[in-house]
Design a protein around this motif. Structure first.
Motif, PDB file in Angstrom:
ATOM      1  N   GLN A 130     -23.696  23.865 -54.136  1.00  0.00           N
ATOM      2  CA  GLN A 130     -24.790  24.643 -54.717  1.00  0.00           C
ATOM      3  C   GLN A 130     -26.036  23.788 -54.866  1.00  0.00           C
ATOM      4  O   GLN A 130     -27.164  24.258 -54.665  1.00  0.00           O
ATOM      5  CB  GLN A 130     -24.382  25.187 -56.088  1.00  0.00           C
ATOM      6  CG  GLN A 130     -23.245  26.203 -56.063  1.00  0.00           C
ATOM      7  CD  GLN A 130     -22.965  26.746 -57.448  1.00  0.00           C
ATOM      8  OE1 GLN A 130     -23.757  27.477 -58.021  1.00  0.00           O
ATOM      9  NE2 GLN A 130     -21.821  26.371 -58.005  1.00  0.00           N
ATOM     10  N   LEU A 131     -25.832  22.519 -55.208  1.00  0.00           N
ATOM     11  CA  LEU A 131     -26.963  21.612 -55.399  1.00  0.00           C
ATOM     12  C   LEU A 131     -27.737  21.434 -54.102  1.00  0.00           C
ATOM     13  O   LEU A 131     -28.959  21.228 -54.115  1.00  0.00           O
ATOM     14  CB  LEU A 131     -26.448  20.259 -55.902  1.00  0.00           C
ATOM     15  CG  LEU A 131     -27.455  19.380 -56.654  1.00  0.00           C
ATOM     16  CD1 LEU A 131     -27.902  20.070 -57.923  1.00  0.00           C
ATOM     17  CD2 LEU A 131     -26.849  18.025 -56.977  1.00  0.00           C
ATOM     18  N   GLU A 132     -27.043  21.525 -52.980  1.00  0.00           N
ATOM     19  CA  GLU A 132     -27.681  21.318 -51.683  1.00  0.00           C
ATOM     20  C   GLU A 132     -28.548  22.510 -51.266  1.00  0.00           C
ATOM     21  O   GLU A 132     -29.219  22.449 -50.233  1.00  0.00           O
ATOM     22  CB  GLU A 132     -26.617  21.048 -50.621  1.00  0.00           C
ATOM     23  CG  GLU A 132     -25.898  19.727 -50.841  1.00  0.00           C
ATOM     24  CD  GLU A 132     -24.659  19.556 -49.963  1.00  0.00           C
ATOM     25  OE1 GLU A 132     -23.887  18.637 -50.236  1.00  0.00           O
ATOM     26  OE2 GLU A 132     -24.501  20.367 -49.021  1.00  0.00           O
ATOM     27  N   GLN A 133     -28.532  23.584 -52.061  1.00  0.00           N
ATOM     28  CA  GLN A 133     -29.392  24.732 -51.798  1.00  0.00           C
ATOM     29  C   GLN A 133     -30.722  24.619 -52.529  1.00  0.00           C
ATOM     30  O   GLN A 133     -31.601  25.471 -52.375  1.00  0.00           O
ATOM     31  CB  GLN A 133     -28.683  26.033 -52.222  1.00  0.00           C
ATOM     32  CG  GLN A 133     -27.335  26.246 -51.562  1.00  0.00           C
ATOM     33  CD  GLN A 133     -27.416  26.244 -50.057  1.00  0.00           C
ATOM     34  OE1 GLN A 133     -28.279  26.894 -49.483  1.00  0.00           O
ATOM     35  NE2 GLN A 133     -26.513  25.516 -49.413  1.00  0.00           N
ATOM     36  N   ILE A 134     -30.872  23.568 -53.330  1.00  0.00           N
ATOM     37  CA  ILE A 134     -32.092  23.354 -54.103  1.00  0.00           C
ATOM     38  C   ILE A 134     -33.006  22.416 -53.320  1.00  0.00           C
ATOM     39  O   ILE A 134     -32.555  21.604 -52.523  1.00  0.00           O
ATOM     40  CB  ILE A 134     -31.748  22.760 -55.490  1.00  0.00           C
ATOM     41  CG1 ILE A 134     -30.841  23.736 -56.260  1.00  0.00           C
ATOM     42  CG2 ILE A 134     -32.999  22.465 -56.301  1.00  0.00           C
ATOM     43  CD1 ILE A 134     -30.362  23.193 -57.587  1.00  0.00           C
ATOM     44  N   LEU A 190     -23.005  14.369 -52.466  1.00  0.00           N
ATOM     45  CA  LEU A 190     -23.765  15.283 -51.621  1.00  0.00           C
ATOM     46  C   LEU A 190     -23.530  14.979 -50.144  1.00  0.00           C
ATOM     47  O   LEU A 190     -23.155  13.872 -49.785  1.00  0.00           O
ATOM     48  CB  LEU A 190     -25.265  15.155 -51.935  1.00  0.00           C
ATOM     49  CG  LEU A 190     -25.681  15.518 -53.362  1.00  0.00           C
ATOM     50  CD1 LEU A 190     -27.147  15.162 -53.594  1.00  0.00           C
ATOM     51  CD2 LEU A 190     -25.450  16.992 -53.649  1.00  0.00           C
ATOM     52  N   ALA A 191     -23.776  15.964 -49.296  1.00  0.00           N
ATOM     53  CA  ALA A 191     -23.690  15.758 -47.855  1.00  0.00           C
ATOM     54  C   ALA A 191     -24.704  14.691 -47.448  1.00  0.00           C
ATOM     55  O   ALA A 191     -25.816  14.655 -47.993  1.00  0.00           O
ATOM     56  CB  ALA A 191     -23.966  17.061 -47.115  1.00  0.00           C
ATOM     57  N   PRO A 192     -24.355  13.800 -46.523  1.00  0.00           N
ATOM     58  CA  PRO A 192     -25.256  12.706 -46.160  1.00  0.00           C
ATOM     59  C   PRO A 192     -26.662  13.153 -45.778  1.00  0.00           C
ATOM     60  O   PRO A 192     -27.646  12.520 -46.164  1.00  0.00           O
ATOM     61  CB  PRO A 192     -24.533  12.055 -44.973  1.00  0.00           C
ATOM     62  CG  PRO A 192     -23.089  12.342 -45.212  1.00  0.00           C
ATOM     63  CD  PRO A 192     -23.058  13.720 -45.818  1.00  0.00           C
ATOM     64  N   SER A 193     -26.779  14.254 -45.023  1.00  0.00           N
ATOM     65  CA  SER A 193     -28.107  14.705 -44.594  1.00  0.00           C
ATOM     66  C   SER A 193     -28.970  15.121 -45.776  1.00  0.00           C
ATOM     67  O   SER A 193     -30.162  14.799 -45.838  1.00  0.00           O
ATOM     68  CB  SER A 193     -27.979  15.878 -43.619  1.00  0.00           C
ATOM     69  OG  SER A 193     -27.286  16.960 -44.222  1.00  0.00           O
ATOM     70  N   PHE A 194     -28.348  15.806 -46.748  1.00  0.00           N
ATOM     71  CA  PHE A 194     -29.118  16.228 -47.923  1.00  0.00           C
ATOM     72  C   PHE A 194     -29.386  15.048 -48.842  1.00  0.00           C
ATOM     73  O   PHE A 194     -30.471  14.913 -49.400  1.00  0.00           O
ATOM     74  CB  PHE A 194     -28.361  17.324 -48.682  1.00  0.00           C
ATOM     75  CG  PHE A 194     -29.149  17.897 -49.838  1.00  0.00           C
ATOM     76  CD1 PHE A 194     -30.134  18.845 -49.614  1.00  0.00           C
ATOM     77  CD2 PHE A 194     -28.911  17.483 -51.140  1.00  0.00           C
ATOM     78  CE1 PHE A 194     -30.867  19.368 -50.668  1.00  0.00           C
ATOM     79  CE2 PHE A 194     -29.640  18.002 -52.197  1.00  0.00           C
ATOM     80  CZ  PHE A 194     -30.623  18.955 -51.957  1.00  0.00           C
ATOM     81  N   ALA A 195     -28.400  14.165 -49.009  1.00  0.00           N
ATOM     82  CA  ALA A 195     -28.589  12.981 -49.851  1.00  0.00           C
ATOM     83  C   ALA A 195     -29.732  12.125 -49.328  1.00  0.00           C
ATOM     84  O   ALA A 195     -30.499  11.542 -50.109  1.00  0.00           O
ATOM     85  CB  ALA A 195     -27.295  12.172 -49.916  1.00  0.00           C
ATOM     86  N   ALA A 196     -29.877  12.051 -48.003  1.00  0.00           N
ATOM     87  CA  ALA A 196     -30.968  11.275 -47.421  1.00  0.00           C
ATOM     88  C   ALA A 196     -32.320  11.879 -47.778  1.00  0.00           C
ATOM     89  O   ALA A 196     -33.278  11.160 -48.095  1.00  0.00           O
ATOM     90  CB  ALA A 196     -30.802  11.208 -45.906  1.00  0.00           C
ATOM     91  N   LEU A 222     -36.442  23.204 -38.813  1.00  0.00           N
ATOM     92  CA  LEU A 222     -35.668  21.981 -38.600  1.00  0.00           C
ATOM     93  C   LEU A 222     -35.708  21.081 -39.836  1.00  0.00           C
ATOM     94  O   LEU A 222     -34.715  20.422 -40.161  1.00  0.00           O
ATOM     95  CB  LEU A 222     -36.209  21.225 -37.379  1.00  0.00           C
ATOM     96  CG  LEU A 222     -35.975  21.904 -36.020  1.00  0.00           C
ATOM     97  CD1 LEU A 222     -36.695  21.143 -34.920  1.00  0.00           C
ATOM     98  CD2 LEU A 222     -34.486  21.994 -35.719  1.00  0.00           C
ATOM     99  N   ALA A 223     -36.831  21.065 -40.530  1.00  0.00           N
ATOM    100  CA  ALA A 223     -36.916  20.276 -41.759  1.00  0.00           C
ATOM    101  C   ALA A 223     -35.989  20.840 -42.824  1.00  0.00           C
ATOM    102  O   ALA A 223     -35.329  20.095 -43.554  1.00  0.00           O
ATOM    103  CB  ALA A 223     -38.360  20.251 -42.269  1.00  0.00           C
ATOM    104  N   GLY A 224     -35.925  22.176 -42.890  1.00  0.00           N
ATOM    105  CA  GLY A 224     -35.022  22.805 -43.849  1.00  0.00           C
ATOM    106  C   GLY A 224     -33.570  22.511 -43.551  1.00  0.00           C
ATOM    107  O   GLY A 224     -32.729  22.468 -44.454  1.00  0.00           O
ATOM    108  N   GLU A 225     -33.253  22.308 -42.259  1.00  0.00           N
ATOM    109  CA  GLU A 225     -31.884  21.981 -41.859  1.00  0.00           C
ATOM    110  C   GLU A 225     -31.592  20.490 -41.960  1.00  0.00           C
ATOM    111  O   GLU A 225     -30.462  20.064 -41.694  1.00  0.00           O
ATOM    112  CB  GLU A 225     -31.649  22.456 -40.423  1.00  0.00           C
ATOM    113  CG  GLU A 225     -31.745  23.972 -40.253  1.00  0.00           C
ATOM    114  CD  GLU A 225     -31.720  24.400 -38.795  1.00  0.00           C
ATOM    115  OE1 GLU A 225     -31.736  23.506 -37.915  1.00  0.00           O
ATOM    116  OE2 GLU A 225     -31.688  25.617 -38.529  1.00  0.00           O
ATOM    117  N   GLY A 226     -32.605  19.698 -42.312  1.00  0.00           N
ATOM    118  CA  GLY A 226     -32.403  18.263 -42.436  1.00  0.00           C
ATOM    119  C   GLY A 226     -32.493  17.507 -41.131  1.00  0.00           C
ATOM    120  O   GLY A 226     -32.166  16.319 -41.071  1.00  0.00           O
ATOM    121  N   ALA A 227     -32.944  18.176 -40.050  1.00  0.00           N
ATOM    122  CA  ALA A 227     -33.013  17.522 -38.743  1.00  0.00           C
ATOM    123  C   ALA A 227     -34.217  16.604 -38.612  1.00  0.00           C
ATOM    124  O   ALA A 227     -34.214  15.668 -37.821  1.00  0.00           O
ATOM    125  CB  ALA A 227     -33.041  18.577 -37.634  1.00  0.00           C
TER     126      ALA A 227
END
Length: 339
Positions: A117-121, A145-151, A324-329
Protein backbone atom coordinates in the motif's frame (compact mmCIF):
# COMPACT_ATOMS: atom_id res chain seq x y z
CA UNK A 1 -47.52 -38.54 -3.79
CA UNK A 2 -48.17 -39.12 -0.12
CA UNK A 3 -46.12 -38.08 2.86
CA UNK A 4 -45.77 -41.63 4.16
CA UNK A 5 -44.37 -42.96 0.90
CA UNK A 6 -42.22 -39.99 -0.03
CA UNK A 7 -40.78 -38.88 3.30
CA UNK A 8 -38.46 -41.89 3.78
CA UNK A 9 -37.03 -41.35 0.29
CA UNK A 10 -35.41 -38.10 1.39
CA UNK A 11 -31.91 -38.31 2.84
CA UNK A 12 -30.99 -36.43 5.99
CA UNK A 13 -28.99 -33.95 3.88
CA UNK A 14 -31.99 -33.31 1.63
CA UNK A 15 -34.18 -32.74 4.67
CA UNK A 16 -31.65 -30.25 6.05
CA UNK A 17 -31.55 -28.45 2.71
CA UNK A 18 -35.36 -28.30 2.67
CA UNK A 19 -35.45 -26.74 6.13
CA UNK A 20 -32.84 -24.12 5.19
CA UNK A 21 -34.86 -23.17 2.12
CA UNK A 22 -37.97 -22.89 4.30
CA UNK A 23 -36.15 -20.63 6.75
CA UNK A 24 -35.49 -18.04 4.06
CA UNK A 25 -32.30 -16.21 3.08
CA UNK A 26 -31.56 -14.13 6.22
CA UNK A 27 -31.94 -16.95 8.74
CA UNK A 28 -30.44 -19.61 6.47
CA UNK A 29 -27.52 -17.33 5.74
CA UNK A 30 -26.71 -16.99 9.40
CA UNK A 31 -26.84 -20.75 9.88
CA UNK A 32 -24.59 -21.49 6.91
CA UNK A 33 -21.65 -19.91 8.71
CA UNK A 34 -21.72 -22.81 11.18
CA UNK A 35 -21.39 -25.55 8.56
CA UNK A 36 -18.11 -27.15 7.57
CA UNK A 37 -16.92 -27.13 3.98
CA UNK A 38 -17.88 -30.74 3.24
CA UNK A 39 -21.30 -30.17 4.81
CA UNK A 40 -21.88 -27.13 2.60
CA UNK A 41 -21.11 -29.17 -0.49
CA UNK A 42 -23.42 -31.95 0.68
CA UNK A 43 -26.23 -29.42 1.21
CA UNK A 44 -25.75 -28.05 -2.30
CA UNK A 45 -25.81 -31.55 -3.78
CA UNK A 46 -28.87 -32.43 -1.71
CA UNK A 47 -30.70 -29.29 -2.85
CA UNK A 48 -30.07 -30.15 -6.50
CA UNK A 49 -31.93 -33.46 -6.03
CA UNK A 50 -34.93 -32.02 -4.16
CA UNK A 51 -38.29 -32.19 -5.86
CA UNK A 52 -41.38 -30.14 -5.10
CA UNK A 53 -42.19 -30.69 -1.41
CA UNK A 54 -45.82 -30.36 -0.33
CA UNK A 55 -46.53 -28.44 2.84
CA UNK A 56 -47.65 -31.58 4.71
CA UNK A 57 -44.40 -33.35 3.99
CA UNK A 58 -42.42 -30.25 4.97
CA UNK A 59 -44.20 -30.24 8.34
CA UNK A 60 -43.19 -33.86 8.89
CA UNK A 61 -39.58 -32.99 8.12
CA UNK A 62 -39.71 -30.06 10.52
CA UNK A 63 -41.18 -32.30 13.19
CA UNK A 64 -38.24 -34.67 12.79
CA UNK A 65 -35.84 -31.84 13.64
CA UNK A 66 -38.08 -30.81 16.54
CA UNK A 67 -38.37 -27.22 15.32
CA UNK A 68 -41.37 -24.98 14.88
CA UNK A 69 -42.01 -23.21 11.58
CA UNK A 70 -44.73 -20.83 10.54
CA UNK A 71 -47.17 -21.97 7.87
CA UNK A 72 -46.10 -21.38 4.27
CA UNK A 73 -46.59 -22.60 0.75
CA UNK A 74 -44.96 -25.70 -0.63
CA UNK A 75 -41.37 -25.41 -1.76
CA UNK A 76 -40.50 -25.08 -5.43
CA UNK A 77 -37.14 -24.93 -7.18
CA UNK A 78 -35.25 -25.80 -4.02
CA UNK A 79 -31.91 -26.08 -5.83
CA UNK A 80 -32.21 -22.57 -7.28
CA UNK A 81 -33.27 -21.14 -3.94
CA UNK A 82 -30.41 -22.85 -2.12
CA UNK A 83 -27.99 -21.57 -4.74
CA UNK A 84 -29.25 -18.03 -4.20
CA UNK A 85 -28.83 -18.39 -0.43
CA UNK A 86 -25.25 -19.57 -0.91
CA UNK A 87 -24.32 -16.83 -3.39
CA UNK A 88 -25.79 -14.05 -1.25
CA UNK A 89 -24.30 -15.37 2.01
CA UNK A 90 -20.82 -16.54 1.08
CA UNK A 91 -18.06 -14.35 -0.33
CA UNK A 92 -17.15 -14.79 -4.03
CA UNK A 93 -13.96 -16.58 -2.98
CA UNK A 94 -15.89 -18.95 -0.71
CA UNK A 95 -18.48 -19.61 -3.41
CA UNK A 96 -15.78 -20.35 -6.02
CA UNK A 97 -14.02 -22.72 -3.67
CA UNK A 98 -17.29 -24.46 -2.82
CA UNK A 99 -18.25 -25.04 -6.45
CA UNK A 100 -14.73 -26.09 -7.49
CA UNK A 101 -14.05 -28.41 -4.54
CA UNK A 102 -11.26 -26.13 -3.36
CA UNK A 103 -10.48 -24.97 0.18
CA UNK A 104 -12.71 -22.24 1.54
CA UNK A 105 -10.80 -19.25 2.86
CA UNK A 106 -12.83 -17.35 5.38
CA UNK A 107 -12.53 -13.60 5.58
CA UNK A 108 -10.50 -12.12 8.40
CA UNK A 109 -10.41 -8.72 10.02
CA UNK A 110 -6.65 -8.45 9.59
CA UNK A 111 -5.56 -5.34 7.67
CA UNK A 112 -3.92 -5.65 4.28
CA UNK A 113 -0.10 -5.78 4.22
CA UNK A 114 1.11 -2.22 4.61
CA UNK A 115 4.20 -2.16 2.40
CA UNK A 116 2.48 -2.74 -0.97
CA UNK A 117 0.00 0.00 0.00
CA UNK A 118 2.88 2.33 0.80
CA UNK A 119 4.18 1.90 -2.74
CA UNK A 120 0.97 3.51 -4.06
CA UNK A 121 1.87 6.80 -2.37
CA UNK A 122 4.05 9.48 -3.95
CA UNK A 123 7.75 8.80 -3.23
CA UNK A 124 8.20 12.46 -2.24
CA UNK A 125 5.60 12.11 0.51
CA UNK A 126 7.11 8.87 1.81
CA UNK A 127 10.57 10.44 1.73
CA UNK A 128 9.39 13.49 3.67
CA UNK A 129 7.89 11.20 6.30
CA UNK A 130 11.00 9.03 6.66
CA UNK A 131 13.28 12.08 6.88
CA UNK A 132 11.64 12.94 10.19
CA UNK A 133 11.85 9.39 11.54
CA UNK A 134 14.74 7.76 13.40
CA UNK A 135 17.32 6.61 10.80
CA UNK A 136 17.00 3.02 12.02
CA UNK A 137 13.22 3.07 11.49
CA UNK A 138 13.65 4.69 8.08
CA UNK A 139 16.23 2.05 7.10
CA UNK A 140 13.84 -0.72 8.12
CA UNK A 141 10.98 0.82 6.14
CA UNK A 142 13.09 1.15 2.99
CA UNK A 143 14.20 -2.46 3.32
CA UNK A 144 10.55 -3.60 3.21
CA UNK A 145 9.76 -1.73 -0.02
CA UNK A 146 10.28 -2.95 -3.58
CA UNK A 147 13.77 -1.91 -4.77
CA UNK A 148 12.44 0.30 -7.58
CA UNK A 149 10.16 2.24 -5.24
CA UNK A 150 12.75 2.38 -2.44
CA UNK A 151 15.18 3.94 -4.91
CA UNK A 152 12.67 6.67 -5.77
CA UNK A 153 12.17 7.40 -2.07
CA UNK A 154 15.89 7.42 -1.36
CA UNK A 155 16.47 10.03 -4.07
CA UNK A 156 14.10 12.50 -2.43
CA UNK A 157 15.34 11.94 1.13
CA UNK A 158 16.91 14.91 2.86
CA UNK A 159 20.64 14.80 2.10
CA UNK A 160 21.47 15.34 5.76
CA UNK A 161 19.95 11.97 6.73
CA UNK A 162 20.25 9.92 3.55
CA UNK A 163 23.80 8.73 4.23
CA UNK A 164 22.97 7.66 7.76
CA UNK A 165 19.90 5.74 6.60
CA UNK A 166 21.80 3.90 3.86
CA UNK A 167 24.59 3.07 6.30
CA UNK A 168 22.08 1.51 8.67
CA UNK A 169 20.48 -0.45 5.80
CA UNK A 170 23.86 -2.10 5.16
CA UNK A 171 24.01 -3.37 8.75
CA UNK A 172 20.30 -4.00 9.27
CA UNK A 173 19.44 -6.96 11.51
CA UNK A 174 16.05 -8.71 11.73
CA UNK A 175 13.66 -6.73 13.93
CA UNK A 176 11.55 -8.24 16.67
CA UNK A 177 7.87 -8.90 15.91
CA UNK A 178 6.90 -6.25 18.45
CA UNK A 179 9.10 -3.63 16.82
CA UNK A 180 7.79 -4.55 13.37
CA UNK A 181 4.18 -4.28 14.54
CA UNK A 182 4.82 -0.88 16.13
CA UNK A 183 6.53 0.45 13.01
CA UNK A 184 3.78 -0.82 10.72
CA UNK A 185 1.10 0.71 12.94
CA UNK A 186 2.95 4.03 12.96
CA UNK A 187 3.35 4.08 9.17
CA UNK A 188 -0.27 3.02 8.64
CA UNK A 189 -1.57 5.81 10.86
CA UNK A 190 0.70 8.47 9.35
CA UNK A 191 0.48 7.61 5.64
CA UNK A 192 -2.15 4.98 4.84
CA UNK A 193 -5.01 6.14 7.07
CA UNK A 194 -4.33 9.86 6.72
CA UNK A 195 -7.31 10.80 4.59
CA UNK A 196 -6.32 14.43 4.39
CA UNK A 197 -2.90 13.51 3.05
CA UNK A 198 -4.41 11.15 0.48
CA UNK A 199 -6.88 13.80 -0.59
CA UNK A 200 -4.07 16.33 -0.98
CA UNK A 201 -2.05 13.83 -2.99
CA UNK A 202 -5.01 13.16 -5.27
CA UNK A 203 -5.58 16.89 -5.75
CA UNK A 204 -1.93 17.38 -6.68
CA UNK A 205 -2.16 14.60 -9.27
CA UNK A 206 -5.29 16.16 -10.77
CA UNK A 207 -3.65 19.59 -10.98
CA UNK A 208 -0.50 18.10 -12.49
CA UNK A 209 -2.50 16.20 -15.13
CA UNK A 210 -4.14 19.46 -16.19
CA UNK A 211 -0.87 21.41 -16.24
CA UNK A 212 0.82 18.72 -18.32
CA UNK A 213 -1.61 19.54 -21.13
CA UNK A 214 -0.19 23.07 -21.42
CA UNK A 215 2.65 24.18 -23.65
CA UNK A 216 5.98 24.86 -21.98
CA UNK A 217 5.56 28.65 -21.98
CA UNK A 218 2.00 28.37 -20.67
CA UNK A 219 3.08 25.90 -17.99
CA UNK A 220 5.86 28.18 -16.73
CA UNK A 221 3.45 31.11 -16.62
CA UNK A 222 0.85 29.19 -14.61
CA UNK A 223 3.46 27.90 -12.14
CA UNK A 224 4.69 31.45 -11.60
CA UNK A 225 1.11 32.55 -10.96
CA UNK A 226 0.65 29.74 -8.43
CA UNK A 227 3.83 30.72 -6.63
CA UNK A 228 2.76 34.37 -6.53
CA UNK A 229 -0.61 33.35 -5.13
CA UNK A 230 1.10 31.43 -2.30
CA UNK A 231 -0.03 27.98 -3.41
CA UNK A 232 1.26 25.16 -1.19
CA UNK A 233 2.92 21.88 -2.20
CA UNK A 234 4.28 23.34 -5.43
CA UNK A 235 7.31 21.07 -5.21
CA UNK A 236 5.05 17.99 -5.12
CA UNK A 237 3.16 19.27 -8.15
CA UNK A 238 6.36 20.25 -9.97
CA UNK A 239 7.70 16.70 -9.45
CA UNK A 240 4.83 15.38 -11.60
CA UNK A 241 5.24 17.85 -14.44
CA UNK A 242 7.06 17.15 -17.67
CA UNK A 243 7.10 18.92 -21.02
CA UNK A 244 8.66 17.84 -24.30
CA UNK A 245 11.31 20.54 -23.93
CA UNK A 246 12.39 19.01 -20.59
CA UNK A 247 13.96 16.07 -22.43
CA UNK A 248 17.25 17.99 -22.45
CA UNK A 249 17.32 17.68 -18.65
CA UNK A 250 17.01 13.89 -18.67
CA UNK A 251 20.22 11.91 -18.41
CA UNK A 252 21.25 9.73 -21.33
CA UNK A 253 20.01 6.51 -19.76
CA UNK A 254 16.57 8.01 -19.13
CA UNK A 255 16.38 9.33 -22.71
CA UNK A 256 17.22 5.92 -24.15
CA UNK A 257 14.53 4.34 -21.94
CA UNK A 258 12.00 6.96 -23.02
CA UNK A 259 12.50 6.54 -26.76
CA UNK A 260 12.90 2.77 -26.71
CA UNK A 261 9.23 2.21 -27.49
CA UNK A 262 8.38 5.35 -29.50
CA UNK A 263 8.04 5.00 -33.26
CA UNK A 264 10.50 6.89 -35.46
CA UNK A 265 7.72 8.74 -37.30
CA UNK A 266 6.43 10.17 -34.00
CA UNK A 267 9.95 11.29 -33.09
CA UNK A 268 10.43 12.88 -36.51
CA UNK A 269 7.15 14.75 -36.27
CA UNK A 270 7.93 15.98 -32.75
CA UNK A 271 11.34 17.27 -33.84
CA UNK A 272 9.89 19.56 -36.52
CA UNK A 273 10.96 23.15 -35.67
CA UNK A 274 12.74 21.99 -32.49
CA UNK A 275 15.91 23.74 -31.33
CA UNK A 276 19.36 22.33 -32.01
CA UNK A 277 20.08 21.34 -28.40
CA UNK A 278 16.77 19.51 -27.99
CA UNK A 279 17.13 17.83 -31.37
CA UNK A 280 20.60 16.53 -30.55
CA UNK A 281 19.48 15.32 -27.10
CA UNK A 282 16.74 13.24 -28.72
CA UNK A 283 18.78 12.01 -31.68
CA UNK A 284 21.56 10.87 -29.34
CA UNK A 285 19.08 8.48 -27.72
CA UNK A 286 18.30 6.79 -31.05
CA UNK A 287 20.06 3.82 -32.59
CA UNK A 288 22.41 4.58 -35.48
CA UNK A 289 19.97 3.41 -38.14
CA UNK A 290 16.98 5.19 -36.62
CA UNK A 291 19.00 8.40 -36.26
CA UNK A 292 20.01 8.40 -39.94
CA UNK A 293 16.41 7.81 -40.98
CA UNK A 294 15.07 10.60 -38.76
CA UNK A 295 17.74 13.05 -39.90
CA UNK A 296 16.93 12.28 -43.55
CA UNK A 297 13.22 12.84 -42.92
CA UNK A 298 13.89 16.16 -41.17
CA UNK A 299 15.87 17.41 -44.18
CA UNK A 300 13.13 16.41 -46.59
CA UNK A 301 10.05 18.50 -47.37
CA UNK A 302 7.61 17.82 -44.51
CA UNK A 303 4.61 18.42 -46.69
CA UNK A 304 1.36 19.52 -45.08
CA UNK A 305 2.31 19.17 -41.40
CA UNK A 306 0.35 21.37 -39.00
CA UNK A 307 1.53 22.81 -35.73
CA UNK A 308 -1.27 20.88 -34.06
CA UNK A 309 0.13 17.57 -35.33
CA UNK A 310 3.58 18.50 -34.03
CA UNK A 311 2.16 19.37 -30.60
CA UNK A 312 0.26 16.08 -30.45
CA UNK A 313 3.44 14.12 -31.14
CA UNK A 314 5.31 16.08 -28.48
CA UNK A 315 2.56 15.55 -25.89
CA UNK A 316 2.57 11.82 -26.68
CA UNK A 317 6.29 11.67 -25.90
CA UNK A 318 5.86 13.75 -22.73
CA UNK A 319 2.98 11.53 -21.57
CA UNK A 320 5.14 8.46 -22.13
CA UNK A 321 7.86 9.98 -19.93
CA UNK A 322 5.34 10.66 -17.15
CA UNK A 323 4.00 7.10 -17.36
CA UNK A 324 7.48 5.57 -17.27
CA UNK A 325 8.38 7.74 -14.28
CA UNK A 326 5.27 6.52 -12.49
CA UNK A 327 6.39 2.94 -13.16
CA UNK A 328 9.85 3.68 -11.79
CA UNK A 329 11.57 3.16 -15.15
CA UNK A 330 13.06 6.67 -15.17
CA UNK A 331 13.19 9.85 -13.11
CA UNK A 332 11.74 13.14 -14.20
CA UNK A 333 14.11 16.14 -14.17
CA UNK A 334 12.61 17.68 -11.01
CA UNK A 335 13.32 14.48 -9.07
CA UNK A 336 16.87 14.36 -10.40
CA UNK A 337 17.51 17.97 -9.41
CA UNK A 338 16.17 17.27 -5.90
CA UNK A 339 18.85 14.64 -5.45
Amino acid sequence: MTATSDLPSLTRTQKAAAILVALGKPAAGRLLKFFKQDELRALMDGARELRTIPQAELERIVAEFEAEFAEGAGLLDSADTMGTIFSETLTPEEMTALMNDGPIETATDEPKPIWPQLEQIEPARVGAFLTNEHPQAAAFALSKLAPSFAAQVMIVLDKAVRGEIVKRMLALNPASPTAVAMMEAHVRAALIEDDSGKAASGAQMRVASVLNELDKSQLDEVMDDLASAGAVNLDAIRAQLFAFEDIVFLDQKARVTLFDGIAADIVTLALRNAGAELTEAILSAQGARARRMIEAELKADPGNVSANDINKARKQIASTAIRLAGEGALQLPQTQEAA
